[in-house]
Design an enzyme around this catalytic site. Structure first.
Site, PDB file in Angstrom:
ATOM      1  N   CYS A  67      -3.673   0.874   3.502  1.00  0.00           N
ATOM      2  CA  CYS A  67      -4.155  -0.494   3.241  1.00  0.00           C
ATOM      3  C   CYS A  67      -5.365  -0.806   4.106  1.00  0.00           C
ATOM      4  O   CYS A  67      -6.280  -1.497   3.683  1.00  0.00           O
ATOM      5  CB  CYS A  67      -3.030  -1.489   3.505  1.00  0.00           C
ATOM      6  SG  CYS A  67      -2.287  -1.294   5.129  1.00  0.00           S
ATOM      7  N   GLU A 121       2.516  -8.263   3.416  1.00  0.00           N
ATOM      8  CA  GLU A 121       1.447  -7.358   3.892  1.00  0.00           C
ATOM      9  C   GLU A 121       0.953  -6.625   2.652  1.00  0.00           C
ATOM     10  O   GLU A 121       1.607  -5.699   2.181  1.00  0.00           O
ATOM     11  CB  GLU A 121       2.018  -6.344   4.894  1.00  0.00           C
ATOM     12  CG  GLU A 121       2.576  -6.933   6.158  1.00  0.00           C
ATOM     13  CD  GLU A 121       1.506  -7.369   7.136  1.00  0.00           C
ATOM     14  OE1 GLU A 121       0.311  -7.201   6.840  1.00  0.00           O
ATOM     15  OE2 GLU A 121       1.875  -7.901   8.191  1.00  0.00           O
TER      16      GLU A 121
END
Ligand code: NAP
Length: 465
Positions: A262, A228
């Site tokens: 993110c 990720e």
């Protein structure tokens, strides 16, 4: 990087920690392997009871845990409390749903009976970032433990107290010793942990370079990984958008966690028809944000987590401005102790400037004009990242085009990109691979075993007289 708590609001070092020695690390890996042998045989009902107790332990201690985040990485306290609540939610979600997501799946074939059976695979290493120091870990740990795996956490070096607090929550909940362990180690020891025969797989949430490194180490060992990584999410505003909601959500989407997410919206791509209004209102709302002490309830934007991040953001902005970008507000670090940066809006951004090509991990928004929907989609996809995307339009045809054509792991129409325990989360392109959360997340670290049975008839010829 030292393993230490350095308060980003003051720059003060509050506590330092020694890295585990090789023999301490070895003991922990041995404990993980031994625990897995018995823990894998526990029933879903037993794991469910433990996971619900972990949720209760989180809820009971949420204000102290939230303060730990605030002093270790500067998260404004309102968001920190919500983060702990969301961790409890993911524990409850997998406590209830794991048995359904991992139930045998019958498949009709020429066998008498054939089905897919899910089994745990062993100790999984999680290399985690500081930006959501609890949530990132729980969204890995809740499904991993419910699947019957055991977890090993190598957390970011600037959040050691959060890392130890997470280990304690699983202990308090009654999980067996070794079901979840925090390894206080620097990133230099990650290679030896992944290479260890007792560790089966690894997941990393973090930057692209760290992802490349972990994936290549694990690749050599033929061990499964989930990555990720970063993102530079587009936030597209078309003429039919509800402007009040779009502007307010845009500000939140850019400045959540002080801009260090993110899936924060980073590039605002706005139709030329509504650009002037969007720019004016967006800049006004960015200027109105309260920057300050993360421990105060009224704070919207806290300090950046480390001095290095502050320097990186400042350099990205300065270099881009020198290349021709226009500052509509902000653009400077604050002249005070701590890692504070002004909420910033940039426009007229040159295509090859740092803020255009790189992930900016701070409260800095980039505005772009799109003449048509084709323009908007092309700009949105002109990045190496592919994590999330948000598009604002009431037009069903435009909605369909965004859903089909945006290169991202998720598309949110008329809403802010956010993770949800029920929905899969992850990216494409350089944002990584694999999924967390939902039913896809819990199936990443399991053996998807095919079972094929041909029942033999008991007949005359089988009998032994
Ligand atoms: P980072 O520097 O990559 O660190 C993440 C973790 O990886 C830390 O535990 C770090 O340990 C470790 N690490 C760093 N370099 C490594 C290497 N070469 N080998 C093995 N481990 C290594 O990232 P960060 O600054 O903490 O977090 C920010 C990044 O994470 C951003 O790019 C953000 O977009 C991304 N992120 C992605 C998601 C997602 O779900 N896609 C979620 C949150 C954050 P040390 O601290 O000891 O260096």
């Amino acid at each position: 990087m030292p393993i230490a708590t350095i308060n980003p609001a003051t720059g003060e070092t509050l506590q330092t920690f020694e890295s585990l020695t090789q023999s301490q690390l070895d003991d922990k890996l041995e404990l993980a392997a031994n625990t897995f042998r018995t823990y894998r045989r526990t029933s879903f009902a037993e794991r469910e009871a433990l996971m619900l107790r972990a949720a209760e332990a989180l809820e009971a201690d949420k204000s102290r845990l939230a303060q730990l985040m605030a002093i270790e990485m500067g998260k404004p306290i309102k968001g920190a409390v919500q983060e702990i609540e969301k961790c409890a939610l993911v524990c409850r979600y997998y406590a209830e749903m794991a048995k359904r997501h991992l139930a045998d799946q019958v498949v009709e074939t020429n066998a008498t009976r054939s089905y897919v059976h899910f089994q745990p695979i062993g100790p999984v290493l999680a290399v985690m970032p500081w930006n959501f120091p609890f949530w990132q870990v729980f969204r890995f740990a809740a499904p991993a433990l419910m699947a019957g795996n055991v977890g090993l956490l190598k957390h970011a070096s600037n959040v050691p107290q959060c890392a130890l607090a997470i280990e304690r929550i699983f202990q308090q909940a009654g999980f067996p010793d070794g079901a979840f362990q925090t390894l206080l180690i620097g990133s230099d020891l990650v290679e030896s942990v992944i290479g260890d025969r007792r560790v089966t797989a690894a997941t990393l949430t973090g930057s692209e370079p760290a992802g490349r490194s972990v994936a290549s180490i694990a690749g050599k060992q033929i061990k499964k990984t989930v990555l990720e990584l970063g993102g530079s999410d587009p936030f597209i505003v078309m003429p039919s958008a509800n402007m009040d909601e779009a502007v307010t959500t845009a500000v939140k989407a850019r400045t959540i966690n002080s801009g260090q997410s993110c899936i924060a919206a980073k590039r605002f791509i706005v139709s030329t028809d509504v650009y002037p209004e969007f720019e004016r209102r967006f800049v006004e709302e960015m200027k109105a944000l309260r920057v300050g002490d993360p421990l105060k309830d009224s704070t919207d934007v806290g300090p950046l987590a480390t001095e290095q991040i502050l320097t990186d953001v400042d350099t990205q902005v300065r270099t881009s401005v020198a290349a021709g970008a226009l500052v509509l507000c902000g653009g400077n670090r604050l002249e005070r102790a701590g890692n504070f940066y002004e909420p910033t809006v940039l426009a007229n951004i040159p295509a090859d400037s740092p803020v255009s090509c790189e992930e900016v991990f701070g409260p800095v928004a980039m505005l772009f004009r799109a003449r048509t929907i084709d323009d908007a989609i092309e700009m949105a996809n002109s990045t190496n990242f592919g994590l999330g995307a948000s598009a604002w339009t009431k037009d069903p045809q435009e909605q369909s085009r965004f859903i089909e054509e945006l290169e991202a792991g998720c598309v949110f129409i008329n809403g802010m990109v956010a993770s949800d325990p029920r929905l899969p989360f992850g990216g494409i392109k350089n944002s990584g691979y694999g999924r967390e959360l939902g039913e896809f997340g819990i199936r990443e670290f399991v053996n998807i075993k095919t079972v094929w049975i041909n029942e033999q008839q008991t007949g005359q010829s089988d009998r032994t007289e």
